[in-house]
Design an enzyme around this catalytic site. Structure first.
Site, PDB file in Angstrom:
ATOM      1  N   THR A  61      -8.092   6.592   9.102  1.00 56.09           N
ATOM      2  CA  THR A  61      -7.749   5.325   8.459  1.00 56.09           C
ATOM      3  C   THR A  61      -8.902   4.360   8.677  1.00 56.09           C
ATOM      4  O   THR A  61      -9.786   4.615   9.507  1.00 56.09           O
ATOM      5  CB  THR A  61      -6.438   4.749   9.025  1.00 56.09           C
ATOM      6  OG1 THR A  61      -6.068   3.583   8.268  1.00 56.09           O
ATOM      7  CG2 THR A  61      -6.582   4.380  10.486  1.00 56.09           C
TER       8      THR A  61
ATOM      9  N   HIS B  56      -3.802  11.740   0.502  1.00 55.01           N
ATOM     10  CA  HIS B  56      -2.603  11.001   0.099  1.00 55.01           C
ATOM     11  C   HIS B  56      -2.711  10.663  -1.386  1.00 55.01           C
ATOM     12  O   HIS B  56      -2.315  11.475  -2.213  1.00 55.01           O
ATOM     13  CB  HIS B  56      -2.332   9.781   0.999  1.00 55.01           C
ATOM     14  CG  HIS B  56      -3.538   9.010   1.433  1.00 55.01           C
ATOM     15  ND1 HIS B  56      -4.348   8.325   0.565  1.00 55.01           N
ATOM     16  CD2 HIS B  56      -4.051   8.790   2.679  1.00 55.01           C
ATOM     17  CE1 HIS B  56      -5.304   7.712   1.232  1.00 55.01           C
ATOM     18  NE2 HIS B  56      -5.169   7.976   2.504  1.00 55.01           N
TER      19      HIS B  56
ATOM     20  N   HIS C 212      -5.607   3.750  -1.927  1.00 54.63           N
ATOM     21  CA  HIS C 212      -6.925   4.114  -1.407  1.00 54.63           C
ATOM     22  C   HIS C 212      -7.153   5.594  -1.723  1.00 54.63           C
ATOM     23  O   HIS C 212      -6.760   6.467  -0.948  1.00 54.63           O
ATOM     24  CB  HIS C 212      -6.988   3.869   0.102  1.00 54.63           C
ATOM     25  CG  HIS C 212      -8.356   4.046   0.683  1.00 54.63           C
ATOM     26  ND1 HIS C 212      -8.777   3.367   1.812  1.00 54.63           N
ATOM     27  CD2 HIS C 212      -9.403   4.827   0.324  1.00 54.63           C
ATOM     28  CE1 HIS C 212     -10.014   3.718   2.102  1.00 54.63           C
ATOM     29  NE2 HIS C 212     -10.416   4.609   1.221  1.00 54.63           N
TER      30      HIS C 212
ATOM     31  N   HIS D  73      -4.164  -4.327   7.698  1.00 55.17           N
ATOM     32  CA  HIS D  73      -4.256  -3.299   8.737  1.00 55.17           C
ATOM     33  C   HIS D  73      -3.385  -3.664   9.934  1.00 55.17           C
ATOM     34  O   HIS D  73      -3.644  -4.635  10.635  1.00 55.17           O
ATOM     35  CB  HIS D  73      -5.693  -3.044   9.216  1.00 55.17           C
ATOM     36  CG  HIS D  73      -5.871  -1.645   9.742  1.00 55.17           C
ATOM     37  ND1 HIS D  73      -6.251  -0.584   8.935  1.00 55.17           N
ATOM     38  CD2 HIS D  73      -5.695  -1.117  10.966  1.00 55.17           C
ATOM     39  CE1 HIS D  73      -6.314   0.523   9.651  1.00 55.17           C
ATOM     40  NE2 HIS D  73      -5.974   0.224  10.880  1.00 55.17           N
ATOM     41  N   ASP D  74      -2.352  -2.869  10.134  1.00 53.66           N
ATOM     42  CA  ASP D  74      -1.420  -2.993  11.263  1.00 53.66           C
ATOM     43  C   ASP D  74      -0.601  -4.281  11.251  1.00 53.66           C
ATOM     44  O   ASP D  74      -0.031  -4.662  12.283  1.00 53.66           O
ATOM     45  CB  ASP D  74      -2.151  -2.850  12.600  1.00 53.66           C
ATOM     46  CG  ASP D  74      -2.573  -1.414  12.871  1.00 53.66           C
ATOM     47  OD1 ASP D  74      -2.173  -0.525  12.095  1.00 53.66           O
ATOM     48  OD2 ASP D  74      -3.303  -1.182  13.850  1.00 53.66           O
TER      49      ASP D  74
ATOM     50  N   GLY E 159       1.053  -1.232   4.323  1.00 54.89           N
ATOM     51  CA  GLY E 159       1.545   0.072   3.937  1.00 54.89           C
ATOM     52  C   GLY E 159       2.327   0.770   5.033  1.00 54.89           C
ATOM     53  O   GLY E 159       3.543   0.930   4.945  1.00 54.89           O
TER      54      GLY E 159
ATOM     55  N   GLU F 158      -8.800   0.330  -3.172  1.00 57.18           N
ATOM     56  CA  GLU F 158      -9.762   0.194  -2.090  1.00 57.18           C
ATOM     57  C   GLU F 158     -10.451   1.521  -1.814  1.00 57.18           C
ATOM     58  O   GLU F 158      -9.896   2.596  -2.075  1.00 57.18           O
ATOM     59  CB  GLU F 158      -9.082  -0.327  -0.816  1.00 57.18           C
ATOM     60  CG  GLU F 158      -7.927   0.512  -0.318  1.00 57.18           C
ATOM     61  CD  GLU F 158      -7.232  -0.104   0.884  1.00 57.18           C
ATOM     62  OE1 GLU F 158      -7.250  -1.350   1.015  1.00 57.18           O
ATOM     63  OE2 GLU F 158      -6.666   0.658   1.689  1.00 57.18           O
TER      64      GLU F 158
ATOM     65  N   ASN G 188       0.857  -1.179   0.000  1.00 54.93           N
ATOM     66  CA  ASN G 188       0.000   0.000   0.000  1.00 54.93           C
ATOM     67  C   ASN G 188       0.902   1.240   0.000  1.00 54.93           C
ATOM     68  O   ASN G 188       1.686   1.447   0.933  1.00 54.93           O
ATOM     69  CB  ASN G 188      -0.909  -0.020   1.234  1.00 54.93           C
ATOM     70  CG  ASN G 188      -1.916   1.113   1.236  1.00 54.93           C
ATOM     71  OD1 ASN G 188      -1.592   2.244   0.922  1.00 54.93           O
ATOM     72  ND2 ASN G 188      -3.143   0.806   1.625  1.00 54.93           N
TER      73      ASN G 188
END
Length: 238
Positions: free
Chosen positions: A100, A50, A43, A190-191, A213, A70, A7
């Site tokens: 986020t 971003h 995204h 995610h994380d 990411g 996404e 990402n």
């Protein structure tokens, strides 16, 4: 083999801090692929804080691996998807103002809307994935929506991983096993980072793709981008 999709939102965040095109998201995407990444994720949020809409069109011309876009499936997002035709569209329930992604879809309450969106994606020849929390009933709802895959929202796993690996993975394993058993492909994101990713892959051996990411970009500050991507790939192959 579980694919690593990088990402690159944070690359765009860094660029936008000064304006111009340094670092170039297009060049970073090309380099990520050259260094071994099997996909690129973006995204494009409505406020373009971003990744911008133009970035998406620019990336369309250079990404040679899997291109995953996404976002929340509003009219703007679907127009981008129709015109770009990525490999995969990952549907997230984010309202425009969130920092986020912080929740998964309720696939039962939103079945009708998601089904209509996914039906359109199928007509365009685009693989669909629904961002979802580890809950068996939500997996059943995702199946009813007709999605090809689900993407497990792994923040809860990551936040409790160091306290207890087994407790952290339990709901994810149960839900992912169920999803796999009813014919849904399983992604995750995610994380996720170098500390927790290999255990997740070990417990979910059928995991098709991880999207990473923030942690990967942070690691690249110390290890370099090429080395970092190879480190993540090695963790996924362990």
């Amino acid at each position: 083999m579980t694919q690593l999709s990088v990402n690159i939102n944070k690359i765009a965040t860094l660029r936008n801090a000064r304006g111009g095109d340094n670092p170039s998201v297009v060049q970073v995407a090309k380099d990520c692929e050259r260094f071994g990444a099997q996909g690129i994720t973006v995204h494009p949020r409505p406020d373009e804080r971003h990744i911008t809409k133009q970035d998406v069109y620019d990336l369309k011309e250079v990404v040679t691996t899997e291109f995953n876009i996404e976002g929340y499936p509003d009219e703007r997002f679907m127009k981008i998807i129709e015109e770009v035709r990525p490999t995969q569209a990952t549907l997230v329930p984010d309202p425009p103002n969130v920092l986020t992604s912080n929740a998964g879809w309720d696939t039962l309450k939103n079945e009708r809307m998601l089904s209509e969106i996914i039906d359109q994606l199928k007509k365009w020849g685009i693989r669909s994935s629904i961002f979802i929390e580890p809950n068996i009933s939500m997996m059943d709802g995702a199946k009813l929506c007709g999605t090809d895959r689900v993407e497990l929202y792994t923040e809860m796993y990551a936040s409790s991983f160091l306290q207890s690996h087994e407790r952290a993975i339990k709901e994810y394993k149960n839900s992912a096993d169920h999803a796999n058993s009813i014919g849904l492909g399983v992604n995750a994101g995610h994380d996720l980072d170098l500390k927790n990713i290999s255990f997740l892959k070990r417990e979910l051996p059928y995991l098709k793709e991880v999207s990473i990411g923030h942690a990967l970009v942070c690691d690249a500050l110390y290890y370099g981008l090429e080395n970092t991507i190879q480190m993540y790939i090695r963790e996924l192959d362990r």
